[in-house]
Design an enzyme around this catalytic site. Sequence first.
Site, PDB file in Angstrom:
ATOM      1  N   GLU A  56     -23.051  11.376  62.900  1.00  0.00           N
ATOM      2  CA  GLU A  56     -22.001  12.388  62.878  1.00  0.00           C
ATOM      3  C   GLU A  56     -20.632  11.782  63.173  1.00  0.00           C
ATOM      4  O   GLU A  56     -20.517  10.799  63.916  1.00  0.00           O
ATOM      5  CB  GLU A  56     -22.287  13.460  63.943  1.00  0.00           C
ATOM      6  CG  GLU A  56     -23.608  14.165  63.741  1.00  0.00           C
ATOM      7  CD  GLU A  56     -24.010  15.003  64.941  1.00  0.00           C
ATOM      8  OE1 GLU A  56     -24.679  16.033  64.719  1.00  0.00           O
ATOM      9  OE2 GLU A  56     -23.669  14.633  66.081  1.00  0.00           O
ATOM     10  N   ASP A 227     -29.037  20.535  69.698  1.00  0.00           N
ATOM     11  CA  ASP A 227     -27.678  20.162  69.271  1.00  0.00           C
ATOM     12  C   ASP A 227     -27.576  19.812  67.797  1.00  0.00           C
ATOM     13  O   ASP A 227     -26.639  19.132  67.385  1.00  0.00           O
ATOM     14  CB  ASP A 227     -27.159  18.996  70.115  1.00  0.00           C
ATOM     15  CG  ASP A 227     -28.058  17.761  70.043  1.00  0.00           C
ATOM     16  OD1 ASP A 227     -29.062  17.792  69.300  1.00  0.00           O
ATOM     17  OD2 ASP A 227     -27.754  16.767  70.718  1.00  0.00           O
TER      18      ASP A 227
END
Length: 343
Positions: A56, A227
């Site tokens: 990410e 998450d």
Amino acid sequence: MTRFVDVRNMVRWAGEQGPEKILAGLIGYLEEDFGKWEVFDKTPRVASHTPFGVIELMPTSDHETYGFKYVNGHPSNPARGYQTVTAFGVLASVSNGYPTFLAEMTVLTAFRTAATSAMVAKVLARPDSTTMGMIGAGSQAEFQALAFRTALGINSLRMWDTDPAAVEKFVRNMTPHGFDIHVATSGLDAVTGADVITTCTADKTHATVLTSDMVGAGVHINGIGGDCPGKTELDTAILYRGDVFVEYTPQTRIEGEIQDVPADFPVTEIWEVMAGRKPGRTSPEQITVYDSVGFAIEDFSALRYVRDQIGDNPDYSDDIDLVANPDDPKDLFGMIGVLSPVG
């Protein structure tokens, strides 16, 4: 030149400063940046999901400084001898776009995640909280324990993990810090009598490590393991029993515990509570849930804190030649020094 803090220097600095001093400083920087939440650019992180895990990018800017973090999450890594999470981050000047600060963030992210949890608990947990039940003894566990003692004075811990070696590691690391640690026989045993419950597990699945029957009135739940899409920890029924608080709603609806409830499920962004715009805890019996996924502004705060603390100190940082800087800004080719071909 760009200032650089590598792993060796970050670890040495953290060891010399002491983790609780760093956590206290980070909480202060987080509170400052959450206090000006509305000035920041905000976007859900850019994620590349594979069967191995996720990579990410997490960008943000306050229009003076730009920052981003590169981070991965690979739950199967420890079995292969790798860390589950690794990261690095950059700060840059908005005025000219030059990167000014580069730092490792594997260690720093562990500090920032725990500091954020503690900052949130300051406004959501009962002020008289003394005991934290913990499900998950992975890399984040020690940081969470120290952060909650720093912010709330919690010194009694009840720990459960399916991996006995991880629990042994946690006890070994935390006992010298003076914690009262109960090694639980189950998740239920871990949360029995707890004022705060922290769940921090790594499996990338729709897991249920905390069921509704395990949660009593007045508890603050610090849910930090869920998450990313397809990864949760909490029984959905818990969300309907309590009030749910998030960092940035568009991102949490994709990645957090609330990915499994309707899109109109009500949540409160934590900055609104800190700004006094919306209520946090309203009674001793209320169940509060912090649906944490991690957000770029938290990394921005952490990078600012380390930059300001270390500065240009050569004991902990180095200059690196990261940006090409020709004498003539229009003659980048000239830096290469290539001679014109003859004949």
